[in-house]
Design an enzyme around this catalytic site. Structure first.
Site, PDB file in Angstrom:
ATOM      1  N   SER A 223      45.944  81.717 -47.873  1.00  0.00           N
ATOM      2  CA  SER A 223      46.902  82.958 -47.229  1.00  0.00           C
ATOM      3  C   SER A 223      47.697  82.586 -46.114  1.00  0.00           C
ATOM      4  O   SER A 223      47.248  81.426 -45.641  1.00  0.00           O
ATOM      5  CB  SER A 223      45.664  83.966 -46.688  1.00  0.00           C
ATOM      6  OG  SER A 223      45.090  83.449 -45.327  1.00  0.00           O
ATOM      7  N   ASP A 224      48.718  83.169 -45.728  1.00  0.00           N
ATOM      8  CA  ASP A 224      49.418  83.004 -44.416  1.00  0.00           C
ATOM      9  C   ASP A 224      48.125  83.443 -43.431  1.00  0.00           C
ATOM     10  O   ASP A 224      47.333  84.238 -43.657  1.00  0.00           O
ATOM     11  CB  ASP A 224      50.568  83.810 -44.305  1.00  0.00           C
ATOM     12  CG  ASP A 224      51.434  83.142 -43.137  1.00  0.00           C
ATOM     13  OD1 ASP A 224      51.014  82.490 -42.320  1.00  0.00           O
ATOM     14  OD2 ASP A 224      52.801  83.382 -43.416  1.00  0.00           O
ATOM     15  N   TRP A 225      48.394  83.111 -42.058  1.00  0.00           N
ATOM     16  CA  TRP A 225      47.423  83.209 -41.090  1.00  0.00           C
ATOM     17  C   TRP A 225      46.972  84.791 -40.854  1.00  0.00           C
ATOM     18  O   TRP A 225      48.247  85.382 -40.497  1.00  0.00           O
ATOM     19  CB  TRP A 225      47.788  82.507 -39.658  1.00  0.00           C
ATOM     20  CG  TRP A 225      47.115  81.288 -39.558  1.00  0.00           C
ATOM     21  CD1 TRP A 225      46.720  80.688 -38.593  1.00  0.00           C
ATOM     22  CD2 TRP A 225      47.279  80.187 -40.651  1.00  0.00           C
ATOM     23  NE1 TRP A 225      46.257  79.206 -38.846  1.00  0.00           N
ATOM     24  CE2 TRP A 225      46.217  79.044 -40.381  1.00  0.00           C
ATOM     25  CE3 TRP A 225      47.545  80.069 -41.908  1.00  0.00           C
ATOM     26  CZ2 TRP A 225      46.261  77.812 -40.852  1.00  0.00           C
ATOM     27  CZ3 TRP A 225      47.374  78.953 -42.978  1.00  0.00           C
ATOM     28  CH2 TRP A 225      46.660  77.686 -42.309  1.00  0.00           C
ATOM     29  N   GLY A 227      46.648  86.743 -43.099  1.00  0.00           N
ATOM     30  CA  GLY A 227      47.400  87.504 -44.148  1.00  0.00           C
ATOM     31  C   GLY A 227      46.713  88.141 -45.475  1.00  0.00           C
ATOM     32  O   GLY A 227      47.274  88.319 -46.446  1.00  0.00           O
TER      33      GLY A 227
END
Length: 817
Positions: A223-225, A227
């Site tokens: 995931s993005d941070w 996210g």
């Protein structure tokens, strides 16, 4: 049995689950019982920042940003940069670089365009594959991002990008597909946004059906941070890793989901297998060294950055003024002349080893004796950062109450607090801080004091509250949309008399990202005579160099641009200088196109982008002819913002409405849009001038395998007909005639960059496979080549053809994804 299978057999379910989320902001937990080390990641893509904050931290090499690399059109050069960034990543004790960024330039106002390569998927895909190859050839994992549909920074953590499958397949997924199929990327990062209603981090069709099953990806999907938003949904859809740690939705929650039958143990095993696979490939599996970060300022990296920076620069106009001669008196003008604009803002920023401004590069190349300087105007989005020593007192509450639990010092009035704060003595989401320092004004009169923050903040000057972003805090467009807009107050100060500055900060309830940050600046407004002073020195010079554009405050993650006009009075400055001196050269530093109402009045224009820490030296090399301006536009430059394909009277198209943004233009983005609507751009995609001239001959097409395999070879001979060495880019476009569905007038399907000595000739052959002639037929779920005629042309930009031929297919052909 493989080592990974053996480890998986030995691991408990809880140990497998522990690998599926971060331990902290930048690493996964080790499993000491089995001798499994830590996997560490670091941000990119124009450097390797390490595990520190976005501000400060161990110094790193700052390379040209993504759009600058896109402008090189040089696959070999980008691969070299990938190799260098692997060395940088290793210097930060990491195994994965969170790069490259390959989202498409859908809109000219996207705040993150500077970080991405191009509006064209084939150019972006080829460069992405080269970057990944260079990086992973040195044992560092790439993490291509953001998968998928993240082409705007407006409400990006919640917005749903509505994109039909054909548009996804033909445009937005291609750079990712190239990275997987051509370069074998080991990592993919999901986007924050939703795609057709489903969060990218929960999107089974993207992560499992397309990425793994159709493309054969076998690495880590992270995931993005902050996210990821769920437990069973993300794991079952194909998200291997939740970042950052400590976990929010996995750990005990995931174990409970397995117990409840919501997630199968076999799914956990496969997710853990992906993590262990990348750990084995990068050496993290057996890396038990103490984590250490170093600042390796390597001469070879300096040289590569300088070379790449010059090769990225696009010569947009030249009335014979460039390159400059050695005896000219030069006026150096503009807000970017003495400020080194080397990178954009957001998670790509880092603490560079150094910054070379255009003024410093000019002085080093020519000597200060032939140069004069005037700023002319400003172009800052915010008040200039106050850089002065501060004492910082931290409190383990959000009310600045009691005695400080920790004290520290810092050298500027900004902070971006993540991870371990105040030596771990405060909780990252529940603390306050008071900073005290002094500002010594150099002029008397009214000064503007600005502050903005993700959290509450306020600024006192000599004990008086001047700027209050605390009492009536409102969410704005700073700090990734977690911060407020800048609040500005005014105070009267006397030159030379120190003013006491107190900044107070406290955390607040956050939305998605959980950021604690602030930034404070102060300045005396520039007087009304600044443009007059610039005009005066321009009139007295042989050549006026005007350095204008934007900076990382404007071109930044978390905030789209509101227009593409130059900020402040820069257009007025350029026009006034050009009126005073016809030998005016404008050097633009932006992360994308700008409107140029003064274009006809100036003698030269160079688009220099954000070229990294060697910015001023690379710019001087190009202006003086020590290096070729080797860039070609990776993005069309429109005459005005309203010409852009994403511009619409309907906010659903851009910037989005009611949580949804419709990619209604479909595959017709960039130059395809300008062709379709017969709109003349200011400068077309692929455009760029050289200091030399080139001729093209012996064009030929070998279509003997076109009917059977769908493949074609196109050849052309290029000759440097000028007096000096130079480079050009051969661009190969395909034009379907009378297609059964609406298709672009032409599409880039191949390219090659050539550097040639005077009089040198070289024959280039570009090979096209079946996909180069296909469109995606959604009803059949396949790439379709239809019978009919196809024009194949060689051009030097999207509007300039130098040779063209026609080929014909008699039968249809289909290829599965």
């Amino acid at each position: 049995m493989s080592r990974i299978d053996t480890l998986l057999d030995q691991m408990t379910l809880a140990e497998q689950v522990s690998l599926l989320s971060g331990e902290d902001f930048w690493s996964l937990p080790a499993i000491e019982r089995l001798g499994i080390g830590k996997l560490r990641v670091t941000d990119g893509p124009n450097g390797a920042r390490g595990g520190g904050s976005l501000i400060g931290g161990v110094k790193s090499a700052s390379f040209p940003v993504g759009i600058a690399l896109g402008a090189t059109w040089n696959v070999d050069l980008v691969e070299q940069i990938g190799k260098a960034l692997a060395e940088e990543t290793k210097s930060k004790g990491a195994h994965m670089l969170l790069a490259p960024t390959v989202n498409i330039h859908r809109s000219v106002t996207n705040g993150r365009n500077f970080e991405c390569y191009s509006e064209d998927p084939v150019l972006g895909g080829q460069l992405a594959a080269a970057y990944v190859t260079g990086l992973q050839g040195q044992g560092i994992a790439a993490t291509i991002k953001h998968f998928a549909g993240n082409e705007s920074e407006i409400e990006r953590t919640t917005m749903s990008s509505k994109i039909d499958e054909r548009t996804l397949r033909e445009v937005y997924l291609i750079p990712f597909e190239y990275a997987v199929k051509k370069a074998g990327t080991w990592g993919v990062m999901t986007a924050y946004n939703r795609v057709n209603g489903t969060f990218a981090s929960e999107h089974k069709w993207l992560m499992t059906d397309v990425l793994r099953q159709q493309w054969g990806f076998d690495g880590v999907v992270m995931s993005d941070w902050f996210g990821s938003h769920s437990t069973a949904e993300t794991v079952n859809a194909g998200l291997d890793l939740e970042m950052p740690g400590p976990t929010r939705d996995r750990g005990e929650k995931l174990l409970a989901a397995v117990d409840a039958g919501e997630v199968a143990p076999e799914t956990i095993r496969e997710r853990a297998r992906a993590i262990l696979t990348v750990m084995e490939r990068t050496g993290a599996l057996d890396d038990h060294r103490e984590h250490k970060e170093t600042a390796d300022d390597r001469p070879e990296h300096r040289a590569l950055i300088r070379k790449a920076g010059a090769e990225a620069m696009v010569l947009l106009k030249n009335d014979g003024i460039l390159p400059l001669s050695g005896d000219q008196k030069i006026a150096v003008i503009g807000p970017n002349a003495k400020a080194a604009q080397i990178m954009g803002g957001g998670s790509a920023q880092l603490n560079p080893h150094y910054r070379v401004s255009p003024w410093e590069g000019s002085v080093a190349a020519r000597g200060e004796g032939v140069l004069t300087y005037a700023i002319g105007c400003t172009n800052t989005r915010f008040e200039p950062l106050l850089e002065t020593p501060f004492q910082v007192a931290y409190f383990d509450n959000d009310t600045l109450s009691g005695e400080p639990v920790h004290t520290a010092t810092q050298d500027e009035a900004q902070a971006f607090w993540i991870g371990r704060i105040a030596n771990g003595k405060v909780a990252p989401n529940h603390f306050s801080a008071r900073l005290t320092g002094q500002f010594v004004p150099t002029t008397s009169g009214i000064h503007r004091v600005g502050v903005f923050s993700a959290g509450y903040s306020r600024v006192y000057v000599n004990g008086k509250l001047v700027s209050d972003a605390w009492t009536h805090w409102n969410k704005g467009r700073t700090f990734f949309e977690d911060g407020c807009d800048e609040v500005i107050g005014e105070v009267d100060l006397v030159a030379g008399q120190p003013a006491d500055i107190t900044i107070e900060f406290a955390t607040k309830a956050h939305s998605t990202l959980g950021i604690a940050a602030f930034r404070m600046g102060i300045s005396a407004p520039l007087g009304g005579t600044a443009i007059e002073e610039a005009v005066a020195i321009a009139r007295d010079a042989d050549v006026a160099l005007v350095f204008v554009g934007r900076n990382g405050e404007w071109d930044t993650e978390g905030s789209d641009l509101e227009s593409i006009t130059l900020p402040g009075r820069q257009d007025e400055l350029v026009a006034a200088v050009a009126a005073a001196n016809p030998n005016t050269v404008v050097v633009l530093q932006t992360g994308g196109p700008v409107e140029m109402p003064w274009l006809d009045a100036v003698a030269g224009v160079v688009q220099a982008w954000y070229p990294g820490q060697e910015a001023g030296n690379a710019i001087a090399d190009v202006l003086l002819g020590l290096a070729e301006p080797g860039g070609r536009l990776p993005q069309s430059f429109p005459v005005k913002w309203s010409d852009n394909p994403a511009h619409s009277q309907d906010p659903k198209v851009y910037p989005g409405q009611d949580g949804e943004v419709e990619y209604r233009e479909g595959v017709f983005i960039g130059y395809r849009h300008y062709d379709r609507h017969v709109i003349a751009p200011l400068f077309p995609f692929g455009f760029g001038l050289s200091y030399s001239t080139f001729a093209f001959s012996d064009f030929s097409i070998d279509d003997t395998a076109f009917e059977t395999e769908g493949s074609v070879d196109v050849s052309v001979t290029v000759t440097n007909t000028g007096p000096r060495a130079g480079s050009t880019v051969i661009q190969l476009y395909v034009h379907p005639e009378a297609p059964p569905v609406e298709r672009p007038e032409k599409e880039l399907k191949g390219f090659a960059k050539l550097g040639l000595a005077p009089g040198e000739s070289r024959t280039v052959t570009l090979s096209l496979d079946a996909r180069a002639f296909a469109y995606f037929e959604m009803s059949r779920g396949a790439w379709a080549i239809t019978p009919g005629n196809y024009r194949v042309s060689i051009g030097t930009d999207a509007q300039s053809s130098v040779a063209e031929g026609k080929i014909t297919r008699q039968t249809a052909l289909e290829r599965r994804p």
